[in-house]
Design an enzyme around this catalytic site. Structure first.
Site, PDB file in Angstrom:
ATOM      1  N   ARG A   1       0.853  -1.189   0.000  1.00  0.00           N
ATOM      2  CA  ARG A   1       0.000   0.000   0.000  1.00  0.00           C
ATOM      3  C   ARG A   1       0.887   1.236   0.000  1.00  0.00           C
ATOM      4  O   ARG A   1       1.571   1.500   0.972  1.00  0.00           O
ATOM      5  CB  ARG A   1      -0.884   0.016   1.247  1.00  0.00           C
TER       6      ARG A   1
ATOM      7  N   ASP B   1      -8.641  -2.374  -3.724  1.00  0.00           N
ATOM      8  CA  ASP B   1      -8.491  -3.116  -2.474  1.00  0.00           C
ATOM      9  C   ASP B   1      -8.698  -4.595  -2.740  1.00  0.00           C
ATOM     10  O   ASP B   1      -9.505  -4.966  -3.602  1.00  0.00           O
ATOM     11  CB  ASP B   1      -9.465  -2.624  -1.403  1.00  0.00           C
TER      12      ASP B   1
ATOM     13  N   ARG C   1      -9.903  11.792   0.804  1.00  0.00           N
ATOM     14  CA  ARG C   1     -10.750  10.940   1.651  1.00  0.00           C
ATOM     15  C   ARG C   1     -11.782  11.730   2.454  1.00  0.00           C
ATOM     16  O   ARG C   1     -12.768  11.158   2.918  1.00  0.00           O
ATOM     17  CB  ARG C   1      -9.885  10.071   2.566  1.00  0.00           C
TER      18      ARG C   1
ATOM     19  N   ARG D   1      -3.390   6.779   4.368  1.00  0.00           N
ATOM     20  CA  ARG D   1      -3.665   7.898   5.271  1.00  0.00           C
ATOM     21  C   ARG D   1      -2.432   8.666   5.708  1.00  0.00           C
ATOM     22  O   ARG D   1      -2.540   9.780   6.192  1.00  0.00           O
ATOM     23  CB  ARG D   1      -4.431   7.386   6.500  1.00  0.00           C
TER      24      ARG D   1
ATOM     25  N   TYR E   1     -10.793 -13.113   5.656  1.00  0.00           N
ATOM     26  CA  TYR E   1     -11.707 -11.978   5.856  1.00  0.00           C
ATOM     27  C   TYR E   1     -13.165 -12.404   5.700  1.00  0.00           C
ATOM     28  O   TYR E   1     -14.037 -11.966   6.448  1.00  0.00           O
ATOM     29  CB  TYR E   1     -11.393 -10.847   4.872  1.00  0.00           C
TER      30      TYR E   1
HETATM   31  O1  CP3 Z   1      -1.061   1.763  -2.188  1.00  0.00           O
HETATM   32  C1  CP3 Z   1      -1.990   1.853  -2.963  1.00  0.00           C
HETATM   33  O2  CP3 Z   1      -2.305   2.884  -3.528  1.00  0.00           O
HETATM   34  C2  CP3 Z   1      -2.722   0.592  -3.269  1.00  0.00           C
HETATM   35  C3  CP3 Z   1      -3.967   0.388  -2.694  1.00  0.00           C
HETATM   36  C4  CP3 Z   1      -4.261  -0.740  -1.767  1.00  0.00           C
HETATM   37  C5  CP3 Z   1      -5.297  -0.641  -0.818  1.00  0.00           C
HETATM   38  N1  CP3 Z   1      -5.444  -1.862  -0.243  1.00  0.00           N
HETATM   39  C6  CP3 Z   1      -6.131   0.560  -0.548  1.00  0.00           C
HETATM   40  C7  CP3 Z   1      -6.506   0.753   0.852  1.00  0.00           C
HETATM   41  C8  CP3 Z   1      -3.728  -2.030  -1.696  1.00  0.00           C
HETATM   42  C9  CP3 Z   1      -2.569  -2.629  -2.459  1.00  0.00           C
HETATM   43  C10 CP3 Z   1      -4.501  -2.723  -0.727  1.00  0.00           C
HETATM   44  C11 CP3 Z   1      -4.301  -4.139  -0.395  1.00  0.00           C
HETATM   45  C12 CP3 Z   1      -4.922  -4.683   0.801  1.00  0.00           C
HETATM   46  N2  CP3 Z   1      -6.127  -4.371   1.349  1.00  0.00           N
HETATM   47  C13 CP3 Z   1      -4.355  -5.723   1.539  1.00  0.00           C
HETATM   48  C14 CP3 Z   1      -3.085  -6.449   1.195  1.00  0.00           C
HETATM   49  C15 CP3 Z   1      -1.889  -5.676   1.558  1.00  0.00           C
HETATM   50  C16 CP3 Z   1      -1.630  -5.603   3.019  1.00  0.00           C
HETATM   51  O3  CP3 Z   1      -1.484  -4.496   3.507  1.00  0.00           O
HETATM   52  O4  CP3 Z   1      -1.562  -6.662   3.658  1.00  0.00           O
HETATM   53  C17 CP3 Z   1      -5.215  -5.982   2.616  1.00  0.00           C
HETATM   54  C18 CP3 Z   1      -5.010  -7.005   3.696  1.00  0.00           C
HETATM   55  C19 CP3 Z   1      -6.345  -5.146   2.475  1.00  0.00           C
HETATM   56  C20 CP3 Z   1      -7.558  -5.098   3.323  1.00  0.00           C
HETATM   57  C21 CP3 Z   1      -7.703  -3.777   3.949  1.00  0.00           C
HETATM   58  N3  CP3 Z   1      -8.047  -2.614   3.287  1.00  0.00           N
HETATM   59  C22 CP3 Z   1      -7.491  -3.446   5.306  1.00  0.00           C
HETATM   60  C23 CP3 Z   1      -7.042  -4.415   6.370  1.00  0.00           C
HETATM   61  C24 CP3 Z   1      -7.762  -2.070   5.439  1.00  0.00           C
HETATM   62  C25 CP3 Z   1      -7.785  -1.256   6.683  1.00  0.00           C
HETATM   63  C26 CP3 Z   1      -6.454  -0.947   7.155  1.00  0.00           C
HETATM   64  C27 CP3 Z   1      -6.338   0.283   7.968  1.00  0.00           C
HETATM   65  O5  CP3 Z   1      -5.252   0.815   7.947  1.00  0.00           O
HETATM   66  O6  CP3 Z   1      -7.321   0.678   8.620  1.00  0.00           O
HETATM   67  C28 CP3 Z   1      -8.062  -1.573   4.171  1.00  0.00           C
HETATM   68  C29 CP3 Z   1      -8.371  -0.178   3.859  1.00  0.00           C
HETATM   69  C30 CP3 Z   1      -7.503   0.433   2.826  1.00  0.00           C
HETATM   70  N4  CP3 Z   1      -7.332  -0.058   1.560  1.00  0.00           N
HETATM   71  C31 CP3 Z   1      -6.735   1.623   2.939  1.00  0.00           C
HETATM   72  C32 CP3 Z   1      -6.136   1.838   1.699  1.00  0.00           C
HETATM   73  C33 CP3 Z   1      -5.284   2.996   1.288  1.00  0.00           C
HETATM   74  C34 CP3 Z   1      -6.613   2.505   4.196  1.00  0.00           C
HETATM   75  C35 CP3 Z   1      -7.584   3.277   4.623  1.00  0.00           C
HETATM   76  C36 CP3 Z   1      -8.515   4.349   4.286  1.00  0.00           C
HETATM   77  O7  CP3 Z   1      -8.428   5.099   3.314  1.00  0.00           O
HETATM   78  O8  CP3 Z   1      -9.387   4.503   5.160  1.00  0.00           O
END
Ligand code: CP3
Length: 317
Positions: free
Chosen positions: A2, A51, A15, A6, A128
């Protein structure tokens, strides 16, 4: 990894007006977020903004993201019948907006910055779907796996076909590399990985690889079964900070390696952070086939300037 997120002011600003699902659903917004880290950090590649849980919408599991709590699945998989009645769906019709984001991001990126498409691995997606959200112990997932192994294999078979096709579609839309995220697979014993997961990851990676672009196989906590993890497939094996990069590299059968800075090192004083970066580069030893990366995602507490400093240090080394 990622890259957007944030920790980045430009992302936080967007956001305020759009939910994360909103950003994903609108290809022009997703493409714009994809470009943010490239511009701000100077990284060598872009990862599509999307995501791993997006396929849960057409699977009718009820996906949402609660502020500060991570993903929520309204209708988790609890029973055998829940797996049997999972709908099959047309990728183009249901997830075509992701393919469109790939096309738009590809068009907007500089020609020399490759675009990485991605999907969740069968195990991490199943965890999940069964837990209904994030978990520390994966109790429900493991109970399901042990109590209903046939249904477990049916679920992972369905997920492997789905994500394999989803990855291949992203390559056809213009992604120049693909990454399969098995973020939580490290919770398993080596034997359980081989029995319950490896065949399904292998199938997903095989379908992705058939698209003809390099595939990165990402996991964390895989040090105890790295050989089996690598043998499941992928051209590049991603490792986390729990194992030294050079030691890991001897165990992945000559494949390329990605990693493996501790994300919390970005919170350390500059001298300690840079020491850890240099240590990884020393262990890579200038050999071809190393993608410098974090071992997992950037923590929201991270200062963008610290990330930029690491990118610059790696480029100058
Ligand atoms: O970096 C990028 O621009 C790529 C985007 C990306 C997101 N999710 C957007 C996102 C990628 C590559 C992912 C992958 C993802 N999503 C994974 C695998 C990678 C890893 O980190 O293990 C997983 C497990 C998820 C599931 C997921 N999505 C979770 C657990 C969360 C919450 C995490 C948190 O920090 O609260 C998300 C939300 C999410 N997906 C965010 C982003 C940028 C963060 C939050 C937001 O904008 O509120």
């Amino acid at each position: 990894m990622r890259q957007a997120g944030r920790y980045m002011p430009a992302y936080r600003k967007l956001r305020q007006r759009h939910s994360i699902l909103d950003l994903c659903h609108h290809p022009e917004l997703a493409a714009a977020v994809t470009l943010q880290p490239v511009e701000r950090l100077g990284v060598d590649a872009a990862i599509l903004f999307a995501d791993i849980l997006l396929p849960f919408e057409p699977l009718r599991l009820g996906l949402s993201f609660a502020a500060g709590e991570g993903p929520r699945i309204a209708r988790p998989i609890e029973a055998v019948a829940d797996v049997e009645r999972l709908p099959s769906f047309n990728l183009e019709a249901e997830l075509g907006y992701v393919f469109e984001a790939v096309r738009l991001a590809r068009r907007a990126l500089p020609a020399d910055v490759p675009l990485i498409g991605f999907a969740g691995a069968p195990f991490t997606l199943a965890s999940y779907a069964i837990e209904g959200g994030a978990s520390r112990t994966f109790t429900k997932t493991k109970r399901f796996m042990y109590q209903a192994p046939d249904t477990w294999h049916l679920l992972l078979t369905k997920l492997a076909e789905l994500v394999g096709g989803f990855l291949a579609g992203q390559a056809r839309a213009g992604a120049q590399a693909l990454q399969l995220f098995d973020s939580w697979v490290g919770c398993l014993s080596p034997e359980d990985y081989r029995t319950y997961v490896q065949p399904h990851s292998r199938r997903a990676l095989q379908l992705a690889g058939a698209a003809g672009v390099p595939v990165i196989h990402f996991g964390t906590g895989t040090a105890t079964f790295l050989e089996d993890f690598a043998a499941a497939g992928g051209d590049v094996i991603s490792v986390d900070w729990r194992i030294p990069l050079d030691g890991a590299w001897t165990r992945i059968d000559g494949k390329a390696i990605q990693g493996n800075l501790e994300p919390a090192a970005l919170l350390a004083p500059a001298a300690e952070r840079d020491r850890q970066v240099r240590d990884i580069l020393k262990r890579a030893g200038g050999r071809p086939g190393h993608i410098f990366n974090l071992g997992h995602g950037i923590l929201p507490e991270t200062d963008v300037a610290a990330v930029r400093a690491v990118v610059d240090l790696v480029h100058d080394a």
